[in-house]
Scaffold this active site. Structure first.
Site, PDB file in Angstrom:
ATOM      1  N   SER A   1     -56.539  29.330 -53.717  1.00  0.00           N
ATOM      2  CA  SER A   1     -55.789  28.384 -54.371  1.00  0.00           C
ATOM      3  C   SER A   1     -55.865  27.713 -55.976  1.00  0.00           C
ATOM      4  O   SER A   1     -56.921  28.241 -56.443  1.00  0.00           O
ATOM      5  CB  SER A   1     -55.584  27.365 -53.542  1.00  0.00           C
ATOM      6  OG  SER A   1     -55.127  26.177 -53.254  1.00  0.00           O
TER       7      SER A   1
ATOM      8  N   ASP B   1     -45.269  32.895 -49.385  1.00  0.00           N
ATOM      9  CA  ASP B   1     -46.284  32.067 -50.294  1.00  0.00           C
ATOM     10  C   ASP B   1     -45.492  30.895 -51.686  1.00  0.00           C
ATOM     11  O   ASP B   1     -45.587  31.528 -52.445  1.00  0.00           O
ATOM     12  CB  ASP B   1     -47.741  32.031 -50.211  1.00  0.00           C
ATOM     13  CG  ASP B   1     -49.025  31.046 -50.613  1.00  0.00           C
ATOM     14  OD1 ASP B   1     -48.182  29.699 -50.975  1.00  0.00           O
ATOM     15  OD2 ASP B   1     -49.647  31.593 -50.855  1.00  0.00           O
TER      16      ASP B   1
ATOM     17  N   HIS C   1     -50.015  29.727 -46.471  1.00  0.00           N
ATOM     18  CA  HIS C   1     -50.393  29.454 -48.125  1.00  0.00           C
ATOM     19  C   HIS C   1     -52.510  29.653 -47.735  1.00  0.00           C
ATOM     20  O   HIS C   1     -53.262  29.906 -48.277  1.00  0.00           O
ATOM     21  CB  HIS C   1     -50.590  28.404 -48.423  1.00  0.00           C
ATOM     22  CG  HIS C   1     -51.270  28.262 -49.944  1.00  0.00           C
ATOM     23  ND1 HIS C   1     -51.486  28.820 -51.211  1.00  0.00           N
ATOM     24  CD2 HIS C   1     -52.051  27.042 -50.402  1.00  0.00           C
ATOM     25  CE1 HIS C   1     -52.362  28.639 -51.532  1.00  0.00           C
ATOM     26  NE2 HIS C   1     -53.255  27.570 -50.799  1.00  0.00           N
TER      27      HIS C   1
END
Lengths: 368, 368
Positions: free
Chosen positions: A219, A258, A295
């Protein structure tokens, strides 16, 4: 893990993972999971409790972190952490970037713990085939809130790419990576300078051994990690002084559903390859999942353990404990009888004193 | 606590708490808090994690419970638990009454842990002025959900009050209290029979000492506790065989804005007295609070520590740690920097094995 020790160069992308991704090579599964777990460690040690004066720091000290986050038992890849990194931002960023304590006695007013450097021990080196240096970047704890109220403005980065480059990078990533603050005990130097200094130190220290430099993140940590990887190679920090530069190999992962970001794991390569997984095929996970569960890094690692390509079924090839996907969220089907969001310290760090009163002690002392 | 040891009879209601309630006597504050904490212990040890095969049981064993729930350090009132009680219901009751595990290997299919008997140790007896026997009844974990879908039907209770009595009691309380199940390892005898048997045993065991029998509970635990107290006295279980019956004194507590239920604490008396508190006056707590935070037992105990009657201010007279109100809920203002809902085992009981896998171990072994 003799095969990983022998095959580490191809597993790190020397041949751009050709022929290893589909079907996904068993050693590569383990290899990706290993580096993913190093990134996961940054989440598991991060103190996101705003009531704590240590909000935004690492709960665990450098000497204990791998034991505390469960990466010691049953894990042949032994490392020791050599440095913790801190980031600040000169741009006003959403809370997800720099988490602030509610306490007036906060450990820091402007910095957050953002990751670590670690070096394979001799035992780890035997399992890994070389002296591996890992830089792990922490991602955001909150995954989506910030993207709503945050503009994706791009800026040029002459500090990284030189004055003549027209490469532009994300304002937020760049600010976190390069900002310093002379008032700050933790960010007199920027995260960038901390990392570059530590990488140079370690590369010099082990210049007579075969080394690798592996950068990992998820991320936000993937974004800043990519920037940092390019920076390190572009400016020659990944080689002992006077030696020829080494290559950069980039592997990115994307969960089919995602919507947030992709997860790159970076070895040394020139271009990025993509490994696609699809955790919606897993019969272990609740359907259809949420933006957060899809995610989550732990879901990705579950996906790596079980993917068989876009057309194949989901079947676990690596014995990775399924309960791990429930560490921070409610991902696993209830049938497996694992509590959701089970990753917590006892009493969230509240400790009873001899007189019966309770005190929050959720931080292990450490030097920087 | 010499004054409590000397004054225990009036503190237990011998004079119906006349002159002690407004202003609230300092010893009585401590005394109520002590028995409230015995009821709180039933919440703190209760396993409400439905993913656990031990859902609905006590996490901690009889020998360790008071240490585990924080009632050992700094607490002069020492007890040992002599018996755990279990309840079932022959009527279909909402989940809040009998919590069910999701596991096919559940420790019990029909019973829940419902409370304990404890006896003052010699050290506790010195602080309490007599050999106190406590029966603590667990309340519901979920406070309001059940009241929406549950009829408040009344039934007569000839088992308790005799065939000629026209007293009627709540169907749910009565069913929990009196139901047995011949298939059940934990409820071959009803909660009622377990309690009556243990009370008789303890009263006989200590018949040559000055004893008291104190029944405590909150919410559902207060309701069933009241029923049980009346039962014990009506049927003469609170005295050694051949001795004259003793009295029953009842103290109930009501938080001004609590819409759920009242909290009775029962000594031995014939009628109930009411102590009103109003935690909405506390500057420590978030305003206005929620149905749950206002009803929570920990909020009541905070209220007892600080109340000064309906016209007085809120000012803590007993040094009771304010962080306790945040054990299970988010009651305390953020300024105090205490995590919310901090009462949890480490990793919710997930323990890492030597091979790196994780296993839920959230139950201390014990006999019944």
């Amino acid at each position: 893990m003799p095969s990983i020790a022998e095959r580490w160069k191809v597993l790190s992308g020397q041949k751009k993972w050709e022929g290893l991704l589909d079907p996904l090579d068993l050693d590569l599964r383990r290899y990706i999971i290993h580096y993913g777990e190093m990134a996961q460690a940054t989440y598991d040690t991060f103190n996101s409790e705003q009531a704590s004066k240590y909000a935004g720091s690492s709960r665990y000290a450098k000497d204990t972190i791998f034991t505390r986050v469960g990466l010691d038992k049953g894990n042949p890849f032994k490392y020791r952490v050599t440095k913790y990194f801190y980031a600040t931002s000169s741009t006003k960023l959403p809370d997800a970037f720099i988490l602030k304590s509610w306490s007036r006695e906060a450990w820091s007013k402007e910095s957050n713990w953002i990751g670590f450097a670690a070096v394979a021990t001799d035992e780890g080196k035997a399992a890994l085939g070389r002296r591996d240096i890992v830089i792990a970047w922490r991602g955001t704890v909150m995954t989506l809130e910030w993207s709503n109220d945050f503009e994706f403005e791009l800026v040029s980065a002459p500090d990284i790419f030189g004055a003549k480059s027209d490469v532009k990078v994300h304002l937020g990533w760049h600010s976190l990576y390069t900002s310093d603050d002379p008032r700050s005990p933790f960010n007199k130097a920027s995260a960038r300078n901390q990392v570059l200094t530590e990488v140079r130190r370690l590369v010099e220290q082990y210049k007579n051994e075969e080394i690798s430099l592996t950068i990992t993140g998820h991320s936000l940590g993937a974004a800043v990690g990519t920037l940092s990887a390019v920076d390190i190679v572009a400016n020659g920090y990944n080689k002992p002084k006077g030696m020829p530069n080494k290559n950069l190999y980039v592997l990115r992962m994307r969960n089919a559903t995602d919507v947030v970001l992709t997860y790159p794991m970076i070895g040394y390569s020139e271009v990025g390859e993509e490994l696609r997984i699809d955790t919606s095929k897993s019969n272990y996970l609740k359907k259809p999942g949420t933006v957060k569960t899809i995610h989550a890094l732990e879901s990705y690692l579950h996906g790596v353990a079980g993917t068989h390509g876009s057309k194949g079924p989901f079947k676990l090839e690596v014995k990775r404990d399924i309960s791990l996907v429930n560490k921070h969220l409610d991902c696993l089907k209830d049938d497996y009888c694992v509590p959701d969001a089970w990753w917590c310290d006892k009493h969230k760090g509240m400790v009873q004193l001899e007189d019966g009163a309770w005190e929050l002690r959720d931080h292990e002392k450490d030097d920087f």
